[in-house]
Design an enzyme around this catalytic site. Structure first.
Site, PDB file in Angstrom:
ATOM      1  CG  HIS A 187      -0.217  -0.035   2.513  1.00  0.00           C
ATOM      2  ND1 HIS A 187      -0.749  -0.807   3.707  1.00  0.00           N
ATOM      3  CD2 HIS A 187       0.794   0.500   2.948  1.00  0.00           C
ATOM      4  CE1 HIS A 187       0.028  -0.792   4.648  1.00  0.00           C
ATOM      5  NE2 HIS A 187       0.932  -0.020   4.424  1.00  0.00           N
ATOM      6  CG  HIS A 215       8.395  -1.595   3.717  1.00  0.00           C
ATOM      7  ND1 HIS A 215       7.381  -2.718   4.228  1.00  0.00           N
ATOM      8  CD2 HIS A 215       7.560  -0.677   4.052  1.00  0.00           C
ATOM      9  CE1 HIS A 215       6.215  -2.282   4.541  1.00  0.00           C
ATOM     10  NE2 HIS A 215       6.634  -0.942   4.723  1.00  0.00           N
ATOM     11  CD  GLU A 227       2.889  -1.717   6.378  1.00  0.00           C
ATOM     12  OE1 GLU A 227       2.947  -0.697   7.010  1.00  0.00           O
ATOM     13  OE2 GLU A 227       3.288  -1.901   5.304  1.00  0.00           O
TER      14      GLU A 227
HETATM   15  C1  DHB Z   1       6.361   3.314   2.457  1.00  0.00           C
HETATM   16  C2  DHB Z   1       5.727   1.941   2.542  1.00  0.00           C
HETATM   17  C3  DHB Z   1       4.592   1.787   3.460  1.00  0.00           C
HETATM   18  O1  DHB Z   1       3.920   0.614   3.784  1.00  0.00           O
HETATM   19  C4  DHB Z   1       4.045   3.041   4.238  1.00  0.00           C
HETATM   20  O2  DHB Z   1       3.049   2.662   5.187  1.00  0.00           O
HETATM   21  C5  DHB Z   1       4.554   4.112   4.291  1.00  0.00           C
HETATM   22  C6  DHB Z   1       5.789   4.450   3.277  1.00  0.00           C
HETATM   23  C7  DHB Z   1       7.332   3.350   1.489  1.00  0.00           C
HETATM   24  O3  DHB Z   1       7.868   2.483   0.889  1.00  0.00           O
HETATM   25  O4  DHB Z   1       7.571   4.718   1.292  1.00  0.00           O
HETATM   26 FE    FE Z   2       2.498   0.801   5.502  1.00  0.00          FE
END
Ligand code: DHB
Ligand code: FE
Length: 282
Positions: free
Chosen positions: A12, A195, A242
């Site tokens: 997302h 991430h 997540e």
């Molecule tokens: C990013 C990814 C995320 O899941 C989020 O909530 C905020 C930022 C990103 O990769 O920038």
């Molecule tokens: Fe996120």
């Protein structure tokens, strides 16, 4: 009777909402990311597949909730939810309309089934919920489905375990199947994949781990139920947790599922963008 027909999972990443809102979809950076959603957009627009309602599992990012209030599992029962202002104004996307009778039925069934859901009657929804809608439906004047927001805490330790998420999915299936209206329902799991947005490991991405997770949504969901939090943290970065929300979607689909479509692209902003479409067990 209502029934669950399919599950969708997708990252997302907020930047992917910005790319759509600002008409950057054809730019070199974005094109290969959005290309992986073309199949899904056609699939969900087909009346055969289009659901009446999406139970959209997502996490709030300190937008509606903050350190004062951290529900582990929460269900939106209001008639509608406005897109949140996350610091740059509200996204120019339609208001999110609920099927409130259905949401209240889900809340009742889940709570009596011993999942202690928090009931939300007023809330703005952030990129965690609106970006997946944009990726799947583009830029319609109104969202073509009703949406029941189901928020999960993955922002503050301790988030719920994968096993608990999977079991909540199973309870959602029972809840849906005990609703007497003929509704076609999809369950979406959003967020992930690997991430990390902060600290010395910012930018961490683990393709091998992500691919195995995607494979095992069909091949070995039992393994996924028992991945401990520490593995998400070590292998997929601080925000990789997540991905545990995808297990709510998977648990709701039942036994044997069929993979219909998959997309994986690195990176989208700081994130490994993952997307999968699964057909529910009959
Ligand atoms: C990013 C990814 C995320 O899941 C989020 O909530 C905020 C930022 C990103 O990769 O920038
Ligand atoms: Fe996120």
């Amino acid at each position: 009777m209502a029934r669950i027909t399919a599950g969708v999972a997708t990252s997302h990443v907020p930047l992917l909402g910005v790319g759509i809102d600002q008409g950057k979809m054809e730019e070199d950076y974005f094109k290969p990311i959005y290309a992986g959603y073309e199949w899904s957009k056609r699939w969900i627009a087909d009346p055969e597949n289009k659901p009446d309602v999406v139970i959209l599992v997502y996490n709030d990012h300190a937008t509606a909730f903050d350190m004062n209030l951290i529900p582990t599992f929460a269900i939106g029962c209001a008639e509608e939810f406005q897109p949140a202002d996350e610091g740059w104004g509200r996204r120019p996307v339609p208001v999110v309309k609920n099927d409130a009778d259905f949401a209240w039925h889900l809340a009742q069934s889940l709570i009596l089934d011993e999942f202690d859901m928090t009931i939300i009657n007023k809330m703005d929804v952030d990129h965690g919920l609106t970006v997946p809608l944009s990726l799947m439906f583009g830029q319609p004047a109104e969202w073509p489905v009703k949406v029941v927001p189901l928020a999960v805490n993955v922002v503050t330790y301790p988030p719920p375990s994968g096993n608990r998420c999977y079991a909540l999915g199973e309870a959602i299936r029972n809840a849906v199947e005990s609703y007497d209206k003929d509704l076609k329902v999809q369950v979406w799991g959003t967020g992930g994949m690997s991430h990390q947005l902060q600290g010395p490991r910012a930018g961490l991405i683990n393709k091998e781990w992500d691919q195995r997770f995607l494979d095992d949504l069909t091949a070995d969901p039992l393994r996924l139920r028992h991945i401990p939090h520490i593995e998400y943290l070590r292998e997929t970065g601080s925000e990789g947790i997540e991905t545990v929300m995808w297990l709510i979607m998977r648990g709701a689909l039942g036994g044997d599922v069929k993979e219909l479509h998959r997309h994986y692209h690195v990176p989208g902003s700081n994130t490994a963008v993952g997307h999968i479409v699964l057909e529910a067990a009959p």
